[in-house]
Motif scaffolding. Structure first.
Motif, PDB file in Angstrom:
ATOM      1  N   LEU A 123       0.837  -1.215   0.000  1.00  0.00           N
ATOM      2  CA  LEU A 123       0.000   0.000   0.000  1.00  0.00           C
ATOM      3  C   LEU A 123       0.863   1.253   0.000  1.00  0.00           C
ATOM      4  O   LEU A 123       0.482   2.283  -0.557  1.00  0.00           O
TER       5      LEU A 123
ATOM      6  N   VAL B 263      -9.304  -0.870  -1.897  1.00  0.00           N
ATOM      7  CA  VAL B 263      -8.329  -1.849  -1.411  1.00  0.00           C
ATOM      8  C   VAL B 263      -9.116  -2.998  -0.781  1.00  0.00           C
ATOM      9  O   VAL B 263      -9.858  -2.799   0.183  1.00  0.00           O
TER      10      VAL B 263
ATOM     11  N   CYS C 276      -8.831  -7.035   0.778  1.00  0.00           N
ATOM     12  CA  CYS C 276      -7.787  -7.763   1.502  1.00  0.00           C
ATOM     13  C   CYS C 276      -8.300  -9.102   2.014  1.00  0.00           C
ATOM     14  O   CYS C 276      -9.473  -9.236   2.360  1.00  0.00           O
TER      15      CYS C 276
ATOM     16  N   THR D  34      -2.827  -2.551   8.907  1.00  0.00           N
ATOM     17  CA  THR D  34      -3.197  -2.751   7.498  1.00  0.00           C
ATOM     18  C   THR D  34      -4.694  -2.516   7.327  1.00  0.00           C
ATOM     19  O   THR D  34      -5.126  -1.846   6.377  1.00  0.00           O
TER      20      THR D  34
ATOM     21  N   ARG E 139      -6.441   0.683   6.431  1.00  0.00           N
ATOM     22  CA  ARG E 139      -6.373   1.200   5.059  1.00  0.00           C
ATOM     23  C   ARG E 139      -7.107   0.325   4.051  1.00  0.00           C
ATOM     24  O   ARG E 139      -6.914   0.451   2.846  1.00  0.00           O
TER      25      ARG E 139
END
Ligand code: AMP
Length: 302
Positions: free
Chosen positions: A132, A141, A143, A160, A163
Protein backbone atom coordinates in the motif's frame (compact mmCIF):
# COMPACT_ATOMS: atom_id res chain seq x y z
CA UNK A 1 -9.46 -0.60 -14.66
CA UNK A 2 -6.50 -2.91 -13.91
CA UNK A 3 -6.26 -4.69 -10.57
CA UNK A 4 -2.96 -4.93 -8.71
CA UNK A 5 -2.77 -8.27 -6.88
CA UNK A 6 -0.08 -9.45 -4.50
CA UNK A 7 -0.05 -12.97 -3.11
CA UNK A 8 1.41 -16.44 -3.36
CA UNK A 9 2.21 -18.29 -6.56
CA UNK A 10 2.74 -21.89 -5.55
CA UNK A 11 3.09 -25.55 -6.20
CA UNK A 12 0.34 -27.40 -4.33
CA UNK A 13 0.11 -31.05 -3.41
CA UNK A 14 -3.50 -31.88 -2.63
CA UNK A 15 -5.20 -35.04 -1.38
CA UNK A 16 -8.99 -35.34 -1.49
CA UNK A 17 -11.22 -38.44 -1.21
CA UNK A 18 -11.28 -38.35 -5.04
CA UNK A 19 -7.58 -38.45 -5.71
CA UNK A 20 -4.24 -36.76 -5.34
CA UNK A 21 -2.52 -34.00 -7.32
CA UNK A 22 1.23 -33.62 -6.95
CA UNK A 23 2.98 -30.24 -7.31
CA UNK A 24 0.30 -28.60 -9.40
CA UNK A 25 -0.12 -24.85 -9.90
CA UNK A 26 -1.64 -23.10 -6.87
CA UNK A 27 -1.27 -20.04 -4.69
CA UNK A 28 -3.66 -17.25 -3.78
CA UNK A 29 -2.47 -14.88 -6.51
CA UNK A 30 -2.75 -17.58 -9.18
CA UNK A 31 -6.40 -18.44 -8.47
CA UNK A 32 -7.27 -14.77 -7.98
CA UNK A 33 -5.60 -13.57 -11.18
CA UNK A 34 -7.08 -16.15 -13.52
CA UNK A 35 -10.60 -15.62 -12.08
CA UNK A 36 -10.36 -11.80 -12.13
CA UNK A 37 -8.90 -11.72 -15.65
CA UNK A 38 -12.30 -12.67 -17.10
CA UNK A 39 -13.52 -9.20 -16.05
CA UNK A 40 -10.53 -6.87 -15.85
CA UNK A 41 -6.79 -6.70 -16.63
CA UNK A 42 -4.61 -7.91 -13.75
CA UNK A 43 -1.09 -6.89 -12.68
CA UNK A 44 0.42 -9.77 -10.71
CA UNK A 45 3.05 -9.23 -7.99
CA UNK A 46 4.60 -12.35 -6.46
CA UNK A 47 7.69 -14.54 -6.47
CA UNK A 48 8.60 -17.93 -7.94
CA UNK A 49 11.76 -20.02 -7.85
CA UNK A 50 13.86 -21.25 -10.73
CA UNK A 51 11.86 -24.52 -10.72
CA UNK A 52 8.75 -22.66 -11.97
CA UNK A 53 8.51 -23.55 -15.60
CA UNK A 54 6.97 -22.33 -18.81
CA UNK A 55 4.27 -25.00 -18.39
CA UNK A 56 3.00 -23.23 -15.23
CA UNK A 57 3.39 -19.73 -16.70
CA UNK A 58 1.20 -20.86 -19.60
CA UNK A 59 -1.80 -20.60 -17.24
CA UNK A 60 -1.36 -16.83 -17.18
CA UNK A 61 -0.36 -16.28 -20.81
CA UNK A 62 -3.00 -15.41 -23.39
CA UNK A 63 -5.02 -13.64 -20.67
CA UNK A 64 -4.85 -9.99 -19.62
CA UNK A 65 -2.44 -10.83 -16.78
CA UNK A 66 0.74 -8.74 -16.69
CA UNK A 67 3.74 -10.66 -15.31
CA UNK A 68 6.32 -7.86 -14.96
CA UNK A 69 5.76 -7.97 -11.19
CA UNK A 70 6.28 -11.74 -10.93
CA UNK A 71 9.82 -11.94 -9.61
CA UNK A 72 12.01 -14.98 -10.21
CA UNK A 73 14.48 -15.83 -7.43
CA UNK A 74 17.16 -18.49 -7.16
CA UNK A 75 15.70 -21.38 -5.15
CA UNK A 76 12.50 -23.34 -4.99
CA UNK A 77 8.94 -22.06 -5.39
CA UNK A 78 6.59 -21.91 -2.37
CA UNK A 79 5.01 -25.34 -1.82
CA UNK A 80 1.85 -26.10 0.17
CA UNK A 81 0.42 -29.53 0.88
CA UNK A 82 -3.10 -30.15 2.18
CA UNK A 83 -5.34 -33.12 2.91
CA UNK A 84 -9.14 -32.92 2.97
CA UNK A 85 -11.59 -34.81 5.17
CA UNK A 86 -14.02 -37.35 3.69
CA UNK A 87 -16.83 -34.76 3.29
CA UNK A 88 -14.38 -32.04 2.06
CA UNK A 89 -15.65 -29.88 4.94
CA UNK A 90 -12.24 -29.44 6.56
CA UNK A 91 -8.59 -29.78 5.65
CA UNK A 92 -5.25 -30.21 7.35
CA UNK A 93 -2.13 -28.49 6.18
CA UNK A 94 0.44 -31.27 5.83
CA UNK A 95 3.33 -28.90 5.12
CA UNK A 96 4.12 -25.35 4.10
CA UNK A 97 7.55 -24.91 2.50
CA UNK A 98 8.02 -21.17 2.20
CA UNK A 99 11.18 -21.49 0.08
CA UNK A 100 11.67 -18.25 -1.96
CA UNK A 101 8.52 -16.81 -0.37
CA UNK A 102 10.47 -16.44 2.91
CA UNK A 103 12.56 -13.68 1.31
CA UNK A 104 9.73 -12.01 -0.58
CA UNK A 105 9.76 -8.21 -0.44
CA UNK A 106 7.04 -7.00 -2.81
CA UNK A 107 8.41 -4.52 -5.34
CA UNK A 108 5.68 -2.75 -7.26
CA UNK A 109 6.76 -1.90 -10.83
CA UNK A 110 6.38 1.83 -11.66
CA UNK A 111 3.65 0.99 -14.20
CA UNK A 112 1.47 -0.54 -11.47
CA UNK A 113 1.73 2.29 -8.93
CA UNK A 114 -1.29 4.20 -10.21
CA UNK A 115 -3.56 1.14 -9.76
CA UNK A 116 -7.02 2.13 -8.60
CA UNK A 117 -8.00 -1.34 -7.39
CA UNK A 118 -5.68 -3.40 -5.18
CA UNK A 119 -6.13 -6.93 -3.84
CA UNK A 120 -3.89 -7.89 -0.93
CA UNK A 121 -3.81 -11.70 -0.93
CA UNK A 122 -3.18 -13.64 2.23
CA UNK A 123 0.44 -12.73 3.11
CA UNK A 124 2.22 -11.14 6.10
CA UNK A 125 0.32 -7.93 7.00
CA UNK A 126 3.65 -6.09 7.14
CA UNK A 127 4.16 -6.92 3.45
CA UNK A 128 0.55 -5.96 2.70
CA UNK A 129 1.25 -2.52 4.19
CA UNK A 130 4.49 -2.24 2.20
CA UNK A 131 2.44 -2.75 -0.96
CA UNK A 132 0.00 0.00 0.00
CA UNK A 133 2.91 2.35 0.67
CA UNK A 134 4.09 1.85 -2.92
CA UNK A 135 0.76 2.59 -4.62
CA UNK A 136 -0.38 6.16 -5.17
CA UNK A 137 -4.05 6.58 -4.35
CA UNK A 138 -6.05 3.36 -4.74
CA UNK A 139 -9.82 3.81 -4.90
CA UNK A 140 -10.57 0.31 -3.61
CA UNK A 141 -8.33 -1.85 -1.41
CA UNK A 142 -9.61 -5.38 -0.80
CA UNK A 143 -7.79 -7.76 1.50
CA UNK A 144 -7.70 -11.38 2.61
CA UNK A 145 -5.96 -12.82 5.67
CA UNK A 146 -5.89 -15.99 7.79
CA UNK A 147 -5.69 -17.27 11.38
CA UNK A 148 -1.91 -17.47 11.20
CA UNK A 149 -1.66 -13.65 10.93
CA UNK A 150 -4.66 -12.92 13.18
CA UNK A 151 -2.78 -14.70 16.00
CA UNK A 152 0.79 -14.07 14.90
CA UNK A 153 0.77 -10.37 13.98
CA UNK A 154 -2.40 -8.81 15.44
CA UNK A 155 -1.04 -5.25 15.80
CA UNK A 156 0.42 -5.24 12.28
CA UNK A 157 -2.83 -6.61 10.85
CA UNK A 158 -4.83 -3.85 12.59
CA UNK A 159 -2.57 -1.24 10.93
CA UNK A 160 -3.20 -2.75 7.50
CA UNK A 161 -6.95 -2.97 8.13
CA UNK A 162 -7.14 0.78 8.77
CA UNK A 163 -6.37 1.20 5.06
CA UNK A 164 -8.64 -1.54 3.70
CA UNK A 165 -12.16 -0.93 2.34
CA UNK A 166 -13.23 -4.52 1.72
CA UNK A 167 -12.12 -7.44 3.89
CA UNK A 168 -12.78 -11.05 2.87
CA UNK A 169 -12.58 -13.70 5.60
CA UNK A 170 -14.09 -17.06 6.45
CA UNK A 171 -16.49 -17.29 9.39
CA UNK A 172 -13.97 -18.82 11.78
CA UNK A 173 -11.45 -16.07 11.00
CA UNK A 174 -14.08 -13.35 11.50
CA UNK A 175 -14.81 -14.77 14.96
CA UNK A 176 -11.12 -14.92 15.87
CA UNK A 177 -10.34 -11.43 14.60
CA UNK A 178 -13.25 -9.83 16.48
CA UNK A 179 -13.37 -12.03 19.58
CA UNK A 180 -17.15 -12.28 19.00
CA UNK A 181 -18.87 -15.61 18.39
CA UNK A 182 -22.01 -14.09 16.87
CA UNK A 183 -21.29 -13.13 13.25
CA UNK A 184 -23.42 -9.97 13.27
CA UNK A 185 -21.53 -8.68 16.31
CA UNK A 186 -18.25 -9.87 14.78
CA UNK A 187 -19.00 -7.89 11.60
CA UNK A 188 -19.73 -4.71 13.55
CA UNK A 189 -16.48 -5.06 15.49
CA UNK A 190 -14.42 -5.70 12.33
CA UNK A 191 -16.03 -2.81 10.45
CA UNK A 192 -15.00 -0.54 13.33
CA UNK A 193 -11.36 -1.53 12.56
CA UNK A 194 -11.51 0.09 9.10
CA UNK A 195 -13.12 -2.01 6.33
CA UNK A 196 -16.50 -0.54 5.42
CA UNK A 197 -17.49 -3.82 3.77
CA UNK A 198 -16.93 -7.27 5.24
CA UNK A 199 -17.47 -10.41 3.18
CA UNK A 200 -17.69 -13.58 5.29
CA UNK A 201 -17.18 -16.80 3.32
CA UNK A 202 -18.85 -19.91 4.72
CA UNK A 203 -17.77 -22.55 2.18
CA UNK A 204 -20.66 -24.70 1.02
CA UNK A 205 -23.01 -22.53 3.12
CA UNK A 206 -22.43 -19.46 0.98
CA UNK A 207 -21.48 -15.88 1.79
CA UNK A 208 -22.65 -13.09 4.09
CA UNK A 209 -21.79 -9.48 3.27
CA UNK A 210 -22.05 -6.69 5.84
CA UNK A 211 -21.80 -3.08 4.71
CA UNK A 212 -23.27 0.38 4.49
CA UNK A 213 -26.30 -0.98 2.62
CA UNK A 214 -27.09 -3.52 5.35
CA UNK A 215 -26.54 -7.27 5.03
CA UNK A 216 -26.70 -9.52 1.99
CA UNK A 217 -26.73 -13.33 1.95
CA UNK A 218 -25.92 -15.56 -1.02
CA UNK A 219 -25.96 -19.37 -1.08
CA UNK A 220 -23.25 -21.48 -2.66
CA UNK A 221 -24.45 -23.16 -5.84
CA UNK A 222 -25.53 -26.72 -4.94
CA UNK A 223 -23.18 -28.88 -7.01
CA UNK A 224 -23.42 -32.57 -7.73
CA UNK A 225 -19.67 -33.08 -7.83
CA UNK A 226 -17.21 -31.15 -5.68
CA UNK A 227 -13.73 -32.41 -6.42
CA UNK A 228 -11.19 -30.09 -4.74
CA UNK A 229 -12.06 -26.93 -2.74
CA UNK A 230 -8.48 -25.57 -2.80
CA UNK A 231 -8.42 -21.98 -4.00
CA UNK A 232 -12.20 -21.48 -3.80
CA UNK A 233 -11.74 -18.48 -1.48
CA UNK A 234 -9.19 -16.81 -3.75
CA UNK A 235 -11.28 -17.57 -6.81
CA UNK A 236 -14.30 -16.01 -5.07
CA UNK A 237 -12.16 -12.92 -4.41
CA UNK A 238 -11.07 -12.86 -8.07
CA UNK A 239 -14.65 -12.92 -9.32
CA UNK A 240 -15.78 -10.39 -6.71
CA UNK A 241 -12.98 -7.83 -7.12
CA UNK A 242 -12.73 -8.49 -10.88
CA UNK A 243 -16.41 -7.72 -11.33
CA UNK A 244 -16.15 -4.48 -9.31
CA UNK A 245 -13.08 -3.34 -11.27
CA UNK A 246 -14.57 -4.34 -14.62
CA UNK A 247 -17.85 -2.51 -14.09
CA UNK A 248 -16.40 0.44 -12.12
CA UNK A 249 -19.31 0.09 -9.69
CA UNK A 250 -19.02 0.74 -5.96
CA UNK A 251 -22.59 0.98 -4.64
CA UNK A 252 -24.75 -1.64 -2.99
CA UNK A 253 -26.11 -3.05 -6.29
CA UNK A 254 -22.58 -3.54 -7.66
CA UNK A 255 -21.37 -5.13 -4.41
CA UNK A 256 -24.27 -7.61 -4.37
CA UNK A 257 -23.72 -8.59 -8.00
CA UNK A 258 -20.03 -8.95 -7.25
CA UNK A 259 -20.84 -11.43 -4.46
CA UNK A 260 -22.83 -13.51 -6.95
CA UNK A 261 -20.04 -13.34 -9.52
CA UNK A 262 -17.53 -14.41 -6.85
CA UNK A 263 -19.77 -17.33 -5.92
CA UNK A 264 -20.17 -18.23 -9.60
CA UNK A 265 -16.39 -18.36 -10.15
CA UNK A 266 -15.80 -20.35 -6.93
CA UNK A 267 -18.39 -22.92 -8.04
CA UNK A 268 -16.25 -23.68 -11.10
CA UNK A 269 -12.98 -23.80 -9.16
CA UNK A 270 -14.07 -26.71 -6.95
CA UNK A 271 -15.00 -28.92 -9.91
CA UNK A 272 -11.39 -29.94 -10.65
CA UNK A 273 -7.89 -29.98 -9.16
CA UNK A 274 -5.70 -26.88 -9.23
CA UNK A 275 -6.79 -24.20 -11.74
CA UNK A 276 -7.85 -26.82 -14.28
CA UNK A 277 -11.53 -25.87 -14.50
CA UNK A 278 -10.80 -22.13 -14.52
CA UNK A 279 -8.39 -22.61 -17.41
CA UNK A 280 -11.00 -24.30 -19.62
CA UNK A 281 -13.76 -21.85 -18.67
CA UNK A 282 -15.53 -19.60 -21.18
CA UNK A 283 -17.44 -16.35 -20.67
CA UNK A 284 -20.78 -17.85 -21.84
CA UNK A 285 -20.43 -20.60 -19.21
CA UNK A 286 -19.85 -17.95 -16.54
CA UNK A 287 -22.88 -15.92 -17.63
CA UNK A 288 -25.11 -18.98 -17.70
CA UNK A 289 -24.17 -19.99 -14.16
CA UNK A 290 -24.57 -16.38 -12.94
CA UNK A 291 -28.16 -16.52 -14.23
CA UNK A 292 -28.68 -19.82 -12.39
CA UNK A 293 -28.04 -17.96 -9.12
CA UNK A 294 -30.93 -15.58 -9.80
CA UNK A 295 -33.18 -18.61 -10.33
CA UNK A 296 -31.83 -20.36 -7.25
CA UNK A 297 -32.72 -17.48 -4.93
CA UNK A 298 -35.93 -16.19 -6.50
CA UNK A 299 -39.12 -16.82 -4.52
CA UNK A 300 -41.56 -14.00 -5.44
CA UNK A 301 -43.49 -13.37 -8.64
CA UNK A 302 -43.00 -16.84 -10.12
P1 AMP B 1 -7.80 -21.28 -0.25
O1 AMP B 1 -8.24 -22.70 -0.52
O2 AMP B 1 -8.64 -20.25 -0.95
O3 AMP B 1 -7.64 -21.02 1.21
O4 AMP B 1 -6.35 -21.10 -0.88
C1 AMP B 1 -5.44 -22.17 -1.02
C2 AMP B 1 -4.16 -21.65 -1.67
O5 AMP B 1 -3.45 -20.84 -0.72
C3 AMP B 1 -3.25 -22.77 -2.08
O6 AMP B 1 -3.12 -22.77 -3.49
C4 AMP B 1 -1.91 -22.51 -1.37
O7 AMP B 1 -0.82 -22.56 -2.25
C5 AMP B 1 -2.07 -21.10 -0.81
N1 AMP B 1 -1.52 -21.01 0.56
C6 AMP B 1 -1.63 -21.92 1.56
N2 AMP B 1 -1.00 -21.48 2.69
C7 AMP B 1 -0.47 -20.27 2.39
C8 AMP B 1 0.33 -19.29 3.12
N3 AMP B 1 0.71 -19.51 4.40
N4 AMP B 1 0.67 -18.15 2.48
C9 AMP B 1 0.30 -17.94 1.21
N5 AMP B 1 -0.42 -18.80 0.47
C10 AMP B 1 -0.81 -19.95 1.03
Amino acid sequence: MAILVVGSVAYDTVETPYGRAERVLGGSASFFSVAASFFSPVNLVGVVGDDFGEEQLAAFRGRPIDLEGLERMAGRTFHWQGKYSQNLGSRDTVCTDLNVFEFFQPKIPARYRGSEVVFLGNIDPVLQLQVLEQVERPRVVACDTMNFWIHGKPAELRKTLERVQILLLNDEEARELSGEWNLVRAAAAIRAMGPRTLVVKKGEHGVLMFGEGGSFAAPALPLEAVFDPTGAGDTFAGGFVGYLAGTGGEGEAALRRAVIMGSTMASFCVEAFSLDRLLSLTRPEIDERYRLFAKLTSFEGL
